[in-house]
Motif scaffolding. Structure first.
Motif, PDB file in Angstrom:
ATOM      1  N   SER A  11       0.395   1.925  -3.724  1.00 13.26           N
ATOM      2  CA  SER A  11      -1.065   2.485  -3.500  1.00 13.26           C
ATOM      3  C   SER A  11      -2.063   1.445  -3.724  1.00 13.26           C
ATOM      4  O   SER A  11      -3.085   2.069  -4.300  1.00 13.26           O
ATOM      5  CB  SER A  11      -1.179   3.562  -4.112  1.00 13.26           C
ATOM      6  N   CYS A  12      -2.159   0.283  -3.400  1.00 11.16           N
ATOM      7  CA  CYS A  12      -3.222  -0.759  -3.696  1.00 11.16           C
ATOM      8  C   CYS A  12      -2.649  -2.099  -2.976  1.00 11.16           C
ATOM      9  O   CYS A  12      -1.861  -2.261  -2.343  1.00 11.16           O
ATOM     10  CB  CYS A  12      -3.039  -1.017  -5.053  1.00 11.16           C
ATOM     11  N   SER A  13      -3.707  -2.672  -2.884  1.00 10.85           N
ATOM     12  CA  SER A  13      -3.735  -3.983  -2.194  1.00 10.85           C
ATOM     13  C   SER A  13      -2.986  -4.836  -2.782  1.00 10.85           C
ATOM     14  O   SER A  13      -2.772  -4.989  -4.071  1.00 10.85           O
ATOM     15  CB  SER A  13      -5.080  -4.842  -2.009  1.00 10.85           C
TER      16      SER A  13
ATOM     17  N   ARG B 200       0.828  -1.091   0.032  1.00 13.97           N
ATOM     18  CA  ARG B 200       0.005   0.085   0.181  1.00 13.97           C
ATOM     19  C   ARG B 200       0.928   1.268   0.030  1.00 13.97           C
ATOM     20  O   ARG B 200       0.435   2.221  -0.598  1.00 13.97           O
ATOM     21  CB  ARG B 200      -0.827  -0.074   1.166  1.00 13.97           C
TER      22      ARG B 200
END
Length: 436
Positions: free
Chosen positions: A244-246, A240
C-alpha cells in the motif's frame, strides 16, 4: 540537494526516510553474456551519486541485483554446453571485474534471484491471497487494472499501449496488459511452489529483493530509462498491492546509450561490451565520457567525445603529476579540505557533472599557475582530489625513493646552472623511472 524524480516529473528536494541515511537500489544485469555499455552506464552514473552522497556525509546502503534465472540464460547455457549456474557464475565474475576496472566503489548488497526464491514465492502467494493476482492455466498473473496508479512512473496510459509491444502476449491473461508473476515450465532450472513447478517472472524479482533488504520503501530506485516501462512500472504496481505504498520516494533514470548518433544494437553492428571498451580506453576516459553531460540525457559515444575526454584526462594527470612531485619533495600535508562550496552548489543541482568537469579544468589551470609561480597550491590540489573522488577518476604516481629525490634535485641544479648536458642525463633517468 535537488534531484529529478521520474515519479513526479520534476526536480525535488531530497528528503530521506531516515535522517542522514540513504537506501538506494539499482537494477542489475541478467548474467548470460558480457555486459554491454548500456548495462554499465547506470553502474557509473549511480556510482557517481553514491560517491557524492558519501562525500556529502550520508550513510548510504546500496544494493544492486543479479538476475541469474531467465530464458536467455537457459538458451545460452544450452549453447555453451554448461549448467545455468556455471554460466551465470562465470559472467557474474566477469561483470564484477569490469565494475572494479571502471573504478566503481564496492556496494553493500548484490542479491541473486536464485537466492531469494522462498521470498519470491511467498510474495506471489500474498498477492494471490489479497486478490491482486490470479492463476489461469499453469501461470500466475498480476491484475494491472487492480492498481489505479498504474502508469504513474512511465506516464503511460494502458489503453493506449500497443499489445505485443514490450507486452508479453498470452491467451491466459484476463487483461492483455497483465504480467506474469510465475510461469510453469519444464525447461531449465525450476522450483516447487503452491502454484506449480516453474520459475518467477522478471518484474517480481527486484521488488522482493528491495522488501527483503530494506523493507517496504526505499529512498532511491535507479536504472536505465528503458526500465521505466514495463519493469519499474510493474515493480511499483506490485508494491502498491502488497504494501500500500510507493516502492521508492525517488525514481531516477539515466539516458539511452547511442553510438555515433545511432541506438546501440547488434543488428547495426555497433554493439559494444564493457569488456571491449576497457581494452580500448582507461576507466578515467570511459567515466569522463559518461559523465561529461547530464546523466538524464542520451549518451552518444563517439570517437570525438573520447578524444575530448582524453584531453581532459591528460590535463588533470599532468598537473597532478607535477603537484605530486612537489608534495613528496617538500613533504607537504594534503587532504585537509573536506568540503568545497562550489562542488556542493554544482552537484546539489541534480548531479551536474558537466559543470563539475568544467570546474575541475578551472582548478587544474589554477594549479598549474600556482606551480609555475611557486605559490602555495595545496588547497586547490585538495579540491581537485575531492572532484576526482566524486567522478571516480584515479591517478597513480611514482612514490619517490631517496635516490629519486636526489636525481630530481640534481636535475634542477644542473638546469639552473645551465649545465644542459648533465641536466639531460638526469632528466632521462627521471623519464625512464616515469617520474616526469
Amino acid at each position: 540537494m535537488k534531484v529529478f524524480n521520474t515519479l513526479s516529473g520534476k526536480l525535488e528536494e531530497l528528503k530521506t526516510i531516515e535522517d542522514g541515511v540513504i537506501n538506494m537500489y539499482v537494477c542489475g544485469p541478467t548474467v548470460y553474456s558480457y555486459a554491454h555499455v548500456g548495462n554499465m552506464c547506470p553502474v557509473i552514473v549511480f556510482d557517481m551519486m553514491y560517491r557524492y552522497f558519501k562525500y556529502a556525509g550520508y550513510i548510504v546502503k546500496y544494493a544492486s541485483n543479479f538476475t541469474d534465472v531467465d530464458d536467455k540464460i537457459i538458451k545460452a547455457a544450452k549453447e555453451a554446453g554448461v549448467t545455468e549456474k556455471e554460466l551465470t557464475e562465470k559472467f557474474i565474475n566477469i561483470y564484477l571485474n569490469d565494475v572494479k576496472a571502471l573504478n566503481c566503489l564496492d556496494i553493500d548488497y548484490r542479491p541473486k534471484v536464485t537466492e531469494c526464491m522462498d521470498d519470491i514465492i511467498a510474495f506471489i502467494k500474498d498477492l494471490l491471497d489479497k486478490g491482486y493476482a490470479y492463476q489461469n492455466g499453469d501461470d500466475v498473473y498480476f491484475k494491472v487494472d487492480s492498481i489505479s496508479e498504474y502508469g504513474e512512473i512511465s506516464k503511460q496510459v494502458v489503453e493506449d499501449l500497443a499489445y505485443g509491444n514490450r507486452i508479453e502476449v498470452s491467451d491466459n491473461k484476463i487483461n492483455p496488459f497483465d504480467f506474469v508473476l510465475w510461469k510453469k515450465t519444464t525447461e531449465g532450472i525450476t522450483w516447487d511452489s503452491p502454484f506449480g513447478k516453474g520459475r518467477p517472472g522478471w518484474h517480481t524479482e527486484c521488488v522482493v529483493m528491495i522488501n527483503k533488504i530494506f523493507g517496504n520503501k526505499i529512498d532511491i530506485h535507479g536504472g536505465g530509462v528503458d526500465l521505466k516501462f514495463p519493469h519499474h512500472e510493474n515493480e511499483q504496481a506490485q508494491n502498491r498491492a502488497a504494501n500500500s505504498c510507493s516502492l521508492a520516494n525517488y525514481w531516477m533514470h539515466n539516458g539511452h546509450v547511442m553510438v555515433e548518433g545511432q541506438k546501440m544494437s547488434k543488428s547495426l553492428g555497433n554493439f559494444i561490451t564493457a569488456h571491449e571498451l576497457l581494452e580500448k580506453y582507461s576507466a578515467n576516459i570511459i567515466r569522463l565520457a559518461i559523465l561529461k553531460n547530464n546523466y538524464r540525457l542520451p549518451f552518444d559515444l563517439t570517437e570525438t567525445l573520447f578524444d575530448e575526454v582524453k584531453t581532459i584526462d591528460d590535463k588533470v594527470m599532468n598537473a597532478l603529476r607535477q603537484a605530486n612531485l612537489e608534495i613528496q619533495l617538500k613533504s607537504l600535508e594534503v587532504g585537509n579540505v573536506k568540503q568545497d562550496e562550489k562542488i556542493n552548489e554544482i552537484m546539489d543541482n541534480d548531479f551536474n557533472t558537466s559543470n563539475l568537469i568544467t570546474y575541475l579544468l578551472d582548478l587544474v589551470k589554477e594549479l598549474n599557475a600556482k606551480l609555475r609561480a611557486k605559490e602555495d597550491f595545496i588547497e586547490i590540489y585538495d579540491k581537485i582530489m575531492l572532484i576526482n573522488y566524486i567522478l571516480g577518476l584515479e591517478y597513480s604516481f611514482v612514490t619517490l625513493s631517496v635516490d629519486d629525490k636526489d636525481v630530481y634535485n640534481k636535475w634542477l641544479t644542473y638546469r639552473n646552472e645551465k649545465d644542459f648536458e648533465n641536466a639531460d642525463k638526469m632528466r632521462n633517468i627521471l623519464v625512464e623511472r616515469n617520474i616526469i
